[in-house]
Design a protein around this motif. Sequence first.
Motif, short mmCIF file in Angstrom:
data_model
loop_
_atom_site.label_atom_id
_atom_site.label_comp_id
_atom_site.label_asym_id
_atom_site.label_seq_id
_atom_site.Cartn_x
_atom_site.Cartn_y
_atom_site.Cartn_z
N THR A 116 0.82 -1.21 0.00
CA THR A 116 0.00 0.00 0.00
C THR A 116 0.85 1.26 0.00
O THR A 116 0.55 2.23 -0.68
CB THR A 116 -0.91 0.00 1.24
OG1 THR A 116 -1.63 -1.22 1.28
CG2 THR A 116 -1.90 1.14 1.20
N GLU A 117 1.93 1.24 0.78
CA GLU A 117 2.75 2.44 0.91
C GLU A 117 3.41 2.85 -0.41
O GLU A 117 3.87 3.98 -0.55
CB GLU A 117 3.83 2.21 1.96
CG GLU A 117 3.30 2.08 3.40
CD GLU A 117 2.70 0.72 3.67
OE1 GLU A 117 2.78 -0.16 2.79
OE2 GLU A 117 2.14 0.53 4.76
N GLN A 118 3.45 1.95 -1.36
CA GLN A 118 4.07 2.26 -2.64
C GLN A 118 3.09 2.92 -3.61
O GLN A 118 3.48 3.31 -4.71
CB GLN A 118 4.65 0.98 -3.26
CG GLN A 118 5.76 0.36 -2.43
CD GLN A 118 6.20 -0.99 -2.97
OE1 GLN A 118 5.39 -1.80 -3.39
NE2 GLN A 118 7.50 -1.23 -2.97
N VAL A 119 1.82 3.03 -3.22
CA VAL A 119 0.81 3.66 -4.06
C VAL A 119 0.57 5.07 -3.53
O VAL A 119 0.37 5.26 -2.34
CB VAL A 119 -0.51 2.85 -4.02
CG1 VAL A 119 -1.56 3.51 -4.91
CG2 VAL A 119 -0.26 1.41 -4.45
N PRO A 120 0.58 6.10 -4.39
CA PRO A 120 0.42 7.49 -3.93
C PRO A 120 -0.90 7.69 -3.18
O PRO A 120 -1.93 7.11 -3.53
CB PRO A 120 0.45 8.30 -5.23
CG PRO A 120 1.14 7.42 -6.22
CD PRO A 120 0.80 6.02 -5.85
N SER A 121 -0.86 8.53 -2.14
CA SER A 121 -2.06 8.86 -1.37
C SER A 121 -3.00 9.73 -2.18
O SER A 121 -2.58 10.41 -3.13
CB SER A 121 -1.68 9.57 -0.07
OG SER A 121 -0.92 8.73 0.75
N VAL A 122 -4.27 9.74 -1.80
CA VAL A 122 -5.27 10.59 -2.46
C VAL A 122 -5.01 12.05 -2.09
O VAL A 122 -4.80 12.38 -0.92
CB VAL A 122 -6.69 10.17 -2.02
CG1 VAL A 122 -7.72 11.17 -2.52
CG2 VAL A 122 -7.00 8.78 -2.53
N SER A 123 -5.02 12.92 -3.07
CA SER A 123 -4.77 14.34 -2.82
C SER A 123 -5.95 15.22 -3.22
O SER A 123 -5.91 16.43 -3.04
CB SER A 123 -3.53 14.80 -3.59
OG SER A 123 -3.68 14.57 -4.98
N ASP A 124 -7.02 14.61 -3.75
CA ASP A 124 -8.19 15.38 -4.19
C ASP A 124 -9.44 14.65 -3.70
O ASP A 124 -9.72 13.52 -4.12
CB ASP A 124 -8.21 15.50 -5.71
CG ASP A 124 -9.30 16.43 -6.21
OD1 ASP A 124 -10.30 16.64 -5.49
OD2 ASP A 124 -9.17 16.95 -7.35
N ALA A 125 -10.19 15.29 -2.80
CA ALA A 125 -11.37 14.65 -2.21
C ALA A 125 -12.43 14.33 -3.24
O ALA A 125 -13.26 13.43 -3.03
CB ALA A 125 -11.94 15.54 -1.11
N ARG A 126 -12.44 15.03 -4.36
CA ARG A 126 -13.45 14.79 -5.39
C ARG A 126 -13.27 13.43 -6.08
O ARG A 126 -14.18 12.94 -6.74
CB ARG A 126 -13.40 15.91 -6.42
CG ARG A 126 -13.88 17.26 -5.86
CD ARG A 126 -13.60 18.39 -6.81
NE ARG A 126 -12.16 18.57 -7.04
CZ ARG A 126 -11.64 19.59 -7.72
NH1 ARG A 126 -12.44 20.52 -8.24
NH2 ARG A 126 -10.33 19.70 -7.89
N LYS A 127 -12.09 12.85 -5.90
CA LYS A 127 -11.87 11.51 -6.46
C LYS A 127 -12.43 10.42 -5.55
O LYS A 127 -12.45 9.24 -5.93
CB LYS A 127 -10.38 11.28 -6.68
CG LYS A 127 -9.77 12.20 -7.73
CD LYS A 127 -8.29 11.89 -7.93
CE LYS A 127 -7.67 12.77 -9.02
NZ LYS A 127 -6.23 12.49 -9.21
N VAL A 128 -12.85 10.83 -4.35
CA VAL A 128 -13.35 9.86 -3.37
C VAL A 128 -14.85 10.01 -3.14
O VAL A 128 -15.60 9.04 -3.14
CB VAL A 128 -12.60 10.02 -2.03
CG1 VAL A 128 -13.13 9.02 -0.99
CG2 VAL A 128 -11.10 9.83 -2.23
N LEU A 129 -15.32 11.25 -2.96
CA LEU A 129 -16.71 11.50 -2.54
C LEU A 129 -17.45 12.34 -3.56
O LEU A 129 -16.86 13.14 -4.30
CB LEU A 129 -16.74 12.20 -1.18
CG LEU A 129 -16.11 11.43 -0.01
CD1 LEU A 129 -16.14 12.27 1.25
CD2 LEU A 129 -16.80 10.10 0.21
N SER A 130 -18.78 12.19 -3.54
CA SER A 130 -19.68 12.98 -4.38
C SER A 130 -20.87 13.43 -3.53
O SER A 130 -21.19 12.81 -2.49
CB SER A 130 -20.18 12.17 -5.57
OG SER A 130 -19.11 11.72 -6.37
N ILE A 131 -21.54 14.47 -3.98
CA ILE A 131 -22.71 14.97 -3.25
C ILE A 131 -23.78 13.88 -3.18
O ILE A 131 -24.08 13.21 -4.16
CB ILE A 131 -23.26 16.24 -3.94
CG1 ILE A 131 -22.25 17.38 -3.84
CG2 ILE A 131 -24.60 16.65 -3.33
CD1 ILE A 131 -22.63 18.61 -4.63
N GLY A 132 -24.34 13.72 -1.97
CA GLY A 132 -25.37 12.69 -1.75
C GLY A 132 -24.82 11.38 -1.22
O GLY A 132 -25.59 10.51 -0.79
#
Length: 809
Positions: free
Chosen positions: A406-422
């Motif tokens: 897991t540590e070799q994969v870049p962390s998420v830096s943009d919340a829009r890639k994870v969550l959406s309205i609703g």
Amino acid sequence: MKKKILIGIAIGLLGLITIAAAGGLGLYLWAARDLPSFKKITDYNPPLVTTVYARNGDVLGHFYRERRFLVRLEEMPDYLVKAFLAAEDRGFYEHPGIDPSAIFRAMVKNFLAGDIRQGGSTITQQIIKRLLLTPEKSYERKLKEAILAYRLESYLSKDDIITIYLNQIYLGARSYGVEAAARSYFGKHVGELSLAEAAVLAGLPQAPSRYDPYRHPERAKQRQRYVLEQMLDAGWITQDQFDEAVNAPLEYSAMPDPSWQVGAYYLEEVRRWLIDYMSRENMNAMGATLDRYGEDAVYESGLHVYTAIDLDHQRAAEKALHDGLIASTKRRGWRGPIKTLAPSAMEDFLARQKDVVQRLASGEWVEAVVKEVSATGATVELGNFEGWIPVKSMHWCRKPDPKKATEQVPSVSDARKVLSIGDVVWVSRASGDDKGKKSKATPEEGQIPLELEQEPEVQGALVSLEPPTGEVRALVGGYDFQKSNFNRATQAHRQPGSAFKPIVYSAAIDAGFTPASIIIDAPTEYRFGGRVWRPSNFEGEYYGPTLLRTALVKSRNTVTVRIAERMGVDAIIDRAHALGIEEEFPRNLTISLGSVAVTPYNLCEAYTAFAREGTVIKPRMVLAVKGAWGDDLYQSAPEVREAISPQNAYIMDTLLQDVVQHGTGWRAKVLDRPVAGKTGTTNEEHDAWFMGFTPYLLTGVYVGFDQLTPMGRFETGSRAASPIWVQYRQAVEDTYQPEEFPVPPDIVHVNIDLKTGKVADGSSNDTEFLPFIAGSQPSAAVAGYMSPGANGTAGDAGPSSPEDLFKQF
């Protein structure tokens, strides 16, 4: 003439009396023709709550169908008894079971009403009605009730009858009897009730739902006053006591029921064991005379069950497993929201949420709806509040790469890639408020700082017992008992992988191998069942001539298989069964790498031999069972049997301590105590284990999906299971004194060169003192690399050097 008239009247009266007597006798005989026997009341045995206790006497939980706790009359306050008598039967201690004046008053009221409105029953009659007759309102039933009440009073004392009544009566809130009612309405035991509280309970029998203190507190107060007035009128309390009780504030709160809270999996295992133990066959064998057996006995006999659970251990174990499984699921990345709501559904969803702030403050997760989302985070709504989830809380939401950690994969830096309205997601209260500098990454004024969470699908188990006694201090069978009561500690059969290797190496020590024996670590293959099997090391690397000690410490698979091949699989099977492993084993070499599924509970039992100088002890959860009146029904005693020699156990202890100090169990070093242990990981990381122990406490941890599914690259025993073990042990370790593994007689320690297996000399750089059974140690003239001959014992047939040994393969 007058005389004749008087004689006529007398004869007429006598005739009427005779007719009335005959009619009364006939009525009695008619009513008594099919009366049930009241003898079962004299042997009063109502359904009672079974109580399960922790080792310190705290209640772990209850089993019941009717919530009733049996209490003796002397355990009840005198004013409680008088309160019930004042409300229900003031002349109880004077009448013979029936009260003619009360019956007459009831008949008049019923006649005037044109219907049966009042019964005029005494407490004795109420017992008859509840335990022997139907609740129908009819004159026939009333007559039968009176006859049986009169008979009962000739067999039981008044105190016995009132005791039965106060334990039997239904008082609402699923509570039968005064003790259960005291717990339900006032959070107290019956002996702790005040006069004011006792009067509230005494007002309930007439109509428990009508006078329910929770739903109708005003009615309950009016009824309480009536009871107190009756007590005052009878002279049973003074005016001052009346005034104090009437004016006393009433606080209603139920005594918390611990059942299925802390230790739910432990409690369920106790329940299953009890049902099996309380069978008719078991009880008859021990001469116990019970009216109920099996499940009926568990739910109705009022048993007192004493267990070995330590609630501090249990809480620590549950938290450790909970945290470990959450960490495991986050390493696999984001699975997505719980669900996504349309805008029209959001308002209704939020309206149903209650106490969100309090729940968050207590550490509970709550559901939140995403309102807005930007690169720096998301604004969410929960109940009537807003919260803020910063993108840094979503670092783990990366997409996993099956070929990388897991540590070799870049962390998420943009919340829009994870969550959406609703989106509906789980959130927890952030550990810090993130207040100070204002930026888009921090919550606005009034927003609750939150962290994004995800419930794990992966499951696990933890078993912890004390080897000296076998008492199980903690047992957890999964992430959440309310969502899955399948107990993975006792019911899940999973491959232990390398956690099985100590059993193999223990057999090897008795087959003539020593910690300094040298075995080749190189690729190999075997054919059986028409298939080819090519065991390999986890890293895919091989190291040539390897000490047995190093092979176990570094968990080398090919070395283990070669050891198994030389001594034969029967030796492994025999050793596994001697240690208490209950499974059947196929006769092939794969068993040496833990291919046969076992339960964590059973594997812990096998490991007790190493912690107990060679003897195996059966794990014990239930220590004693007593009947409702304290009679002994079961008493546990340690079940110990010889399995391996103390010398064998000590050598294994030493090698497994090296696993912690120099191998895959390295995380356990943080305890800074003598700890032995072994990790286990199966093919494709389906299952991860860590079995670790000291002389005073043995703990096994298992992690894996319920369905055979890879957990992800590097989700090994060291990474997935041992952190859970460490977190739990750190929480409880200070309750024990550090303890060395005792050295038995006939053990010698020799300083060995870990590269050659020879006795170390001045040219050796990597050395360690290793234990040997006296007579098996290498000398300066005889190298430890001598391998066992075909018969499994060390002999002169081995090669003359590690280089020669390597050439053979």
